[in-house]
Write a protein that holds these residues in place. Sequence first.
Motif, PDB file in Angstrom:
ATOM      1  N   THR A 151      27.110  23.044  51.227  1.00 14.62           N
ATOM      2  CA  THR A 151      27.731  21.931  51.381  1.00 14.62           C
ATOM      3  C   THR A 151      28.971  21.432  51.153  1.00 14.62           C
ATOM      4  OG1 THR A 151      26.763  21.189  49.172  1.00 14.62           O
ATOM      5  CG2 THR A 151      25.156  21.095  50.872  1.00 14.62           C
ATOM      6  N   SER A 152      29.547  20.438  51.357  1.00 11.10           N
ATOM      7  CA  SER A 152      30.894  19.778  51.366  1.00 11.10           C
ATOM      8  C   SER A 152      31.265  19.801  49.843  1.00 11.10           C
ATOM      9  CB  SER A 152      31.038  18.625  51.916  1.00 11.10           C
ATOM     10  OG  SER A 152      30.195  17.681  51.547  1.00 11.10           O
ATOM     11  N   ASP A 153      30.447  19.627  48.872  1.00 13.44           N
ATOM     12  CA  ASP A 153      30.951  19.446  47.603  1.00 13.44           C
ATOM     13  C   ASP A 153      31.038  20.878  46.941  1.00 13.44           C
ATOM     14  OD1 ASP A 153      28.271  20.362  47.346  1.00 13.44           O
ATOM     15  OD2 ASP A 153      27.580  18.732  46.093  1.00 13.44           O
ATOM     16  N   GLY A 154      30.977  22.017  47.715  1.00 15.71           N
ATOM     17  CA  GLY A 154      31.324  23.477  47.313  1.00 15.71           C
ATOM     18  C   GLY A 154      29.866  24.142  46.491  1.00 15.71           C
ATOM     19  N   ARG A 155      28.778  23.313  46.744  1.00 19.80           N
ATOM     20  CA  ARG A 155      27.427  24.058  46.147  1.00 19.80           C
ATOM     21  C   ARG A 155      26.670  24.798  47.016  1.00 19.80           C
ATOM     22  NH1 ARG A 155      25.815  21.266  41.259  1.00 19.80           N
ATOM     23  NH2 ARG A 155      27.284  19.587  40.736  1.00 19.80           N
ATOM     24  N   VAL A 156      25.816  25.812  46.597  1.00 20.27           N
ATOM     25  CA  VAL A 156      25.171  26.372  47.665  1.00 20.27           C
ATOM     26  C   VAL A 156      23.838  26.149  47.393  1.00 20.27           C
ATOM     27  CG1 VAL A 156      24.222  28.558  48.531  1.00 20.27           C
ATOM     28  CG2 VAL A 156      26.731  28.506  48.139  1.00 20.27           C
ATOM     29  N   ASN A 157      22.855  25.421  48.096  1.00 15.62           N
ATOM     30  CA  ASN A 157      21.613  25.109  47.992  1.00 15.62           C
ATOM     31  C   ASN A 157      20.504  26.025  48.654  1.00 15.62           C
ATOM     32  OD1 ASN A 157      21.646  22.093  46.797  1.00 15.62           O
ATOM     33  ND2 ASN A 157      23.519  22.530  48.114  1.00 15.62           N
ATOM     34  N   ASP A 190      31.924  25.613  43.509  1.00 19.11           N
ATOM     35  CA  ASP A 190      33.093  26.061  43.973  1.00 19.11           C
ATOM     36  C   ASP A 190      33.267  27.359  44.857  1.00 19.11           C
ATOM     37  OD1 ASP A 190      36.035  26.204  43.421  1.00 19.11           O
ATOM     38  OD2 ASP A 190      35.838  27.929  42.341  1.00 19.11           O
ATOM     39  N   PHE A 191      31.925  27.063  45.828  1.00 15.11           N
ATOM     40  CA  PHE A 191      31.947  28.050  46.681  1.00 15.11           C
ATOM     41  C   PHE A 191      32.558  27.681  48.286  1.00 15.11           C
ATOM     42  CE2 PHE A 191      28.431  28.995  43.895  1.00 15.11           C
ATOM     43  CZ  PHE A 191      28.572  30.327  43.644  1.00 15.11           C
ATOM     44  N   ALA A 192      33.035  28.910  48.849  1.00 12.45           N
ATOM     45  CA  ALA A 192      33.683  28.476  50.100  1.00 12.45           C
ATOM     46  C   ALA A 192      33.015  29.235  51.184  1.00 12.45           C
ATOM     47  CB  ALA A 192      35.264  28.784  50.158  1.00 12.45           C
ATOM     48  N   GLN A 193      32.391  30.278  51.024  1.00  9.55           N
ATOM     49  CA  GLN A 193      31.752  31.094  52.082  1.00  9.55           C
ATOM     50  C   GLN A 193      30.195  31.607  51.735  1.00  9.55           C
ATOM     51  OE1 GLN A 193      34.024  34.427  53.664  1.00  9.55           O
ATOM     52  NE2 GLN A 193      36.096  33.423  53.038  1.00  9.55           N
ATOM     53  N   LEU A 194      29.271  31.721  52.590  1.00 15.93           N
ATOM     54  CA  LEU A 194      28.300  32.002  52.561  1.00 15.93           C
ATOM     55  C   LEU A 194      27.606  33.253  53.427  1.00 15.93           C
ATOM     56  CD1 LEU A 194      25.229  31.393  51.400  1.00 15.93           C
ATOM     57  CD2 LEU A 194      25.142  29.493  53.118  1.00 15.93           C
ATOM     58  N   ALA A 195      26.784  34.061  52.626  1.00 19.67           N
ATOM     59  CA  ALA A 195      26.257  35.215  53.764  1.00 19.67           C
ATOM     60  C   ALA A 195      24.651  35.234  53.250  1.00 19.67           C
ATOM     61  CB  ALA A 195      26.929  36.441  53.258  1.00 19.67           C
ATOM     62  N   VAL A 196      23.863  35.418  54.047  1.00 20.59           N
ATOM     63  CA  VAL A 196      22.303  35.250  53.626  1.00 20.59           C
ATOM     64  C   VAL A 196      21.684  36.553  55.035  1.00 20.59           C
ATOM     65  CG1 VAL A 196      20.162  34.210  53.540  1.00 20.59           C
ATOM     66  CG2 VAL A 196      22.334  33.051  53.385  1.00 20.59           C
TER      67      VAL A 196
END
Length: 331
Positions: A151-157, A190-196
């Motif tokens: 999300t735009s706040d840097g969180r991964v949900n 503080d996250f900027a990229q995601l991989a699942v």
Amino acid sequence: TNARPTDGGGGGTDALDAGAGTDVGSTLNGDGGGTRKLLVTAGGDHSCAAVDGTAFCWGRNDEGQLGDGSKADASEPVRVTGLPGSVAAIAAGYNHTCAIVASEVWCWGRGVEGALGPNATSGSVVPVKMEGLPAPAIDIGAGEQFSCALTSDGRVNCWGNNGYGRLGDGSTVAHRSASSVVDANGIRSDFAQLAVSGDHACAITTAGDPFCWGHNDNGALGNPDAGEDSPRAIPVVGLPGKAEKISIGGWHGCAIVGGGAFCWGTGSAGELGNGSKSHSVAPVPVIGHGSGVVLVAAGGGPDEGDSSCAFRDGTLSCWGNGSYGRLGDGQ
């Protein structure tokens, strides 16, 4: 795996940057000399693409993962029905799919474990809106029975099945909603990229520090101290610098550091690219890819070994499990 417009990851889509995962996005020449925006994602037994914001899927459809209102397999792309606007990111999981439209998440396919969101108590053959995210979604990832959004706040949900700690919030509760926030040693926003992919996931902070969580088969989390699995995000250990991009397959992961490619985890099919067929709990350099790498994609599943691909100096190369012609080398 996933597809997003600006960063690589296995979790989203890229402008010719590949993430479940398996992220590819590119700009193609249009018929009239213009350009077309393409996002591509590959899942368990199906794939999807968004062309100029319109989503299409093809392949296996026993759980409705193609999103066309049916459960009929499709050997050619079929249009996803019911999305309310232009697709900004799309991710194909094991037997479900998620997309971002107007900063909101929509999912379809198998949903009995909660992978489609807290309001979906069963599967759906058409997209259903995901509720409960605390901020606008900017990236999406889908694995086996669970999903995650950046999300735009840097969180991964994350939400869905929490077996092996897939949701990354430190809990072992069987099922959780989107209120489950990934916790990386106290870092939560503080996250900027995601991989699942499969039953684990990874994310990179804005400073370039990669963290992974979930199942740790053969070192898939890239941390020698991880144990069998980790319900809390832990750092990938042994990279020579900050990670620029990350992608994960069923049981292995790869990252770009300083233009070089590094992989870790299952290596039984040579998917780590280091000339060995041994597993590695820490990242190893990919032979011949020490510089100039702008794209890395890890894919496959654990049954027969994974494969990996990279784009370097204008050339696409692949290594690992070559069954079914998946390396694209004509053999």
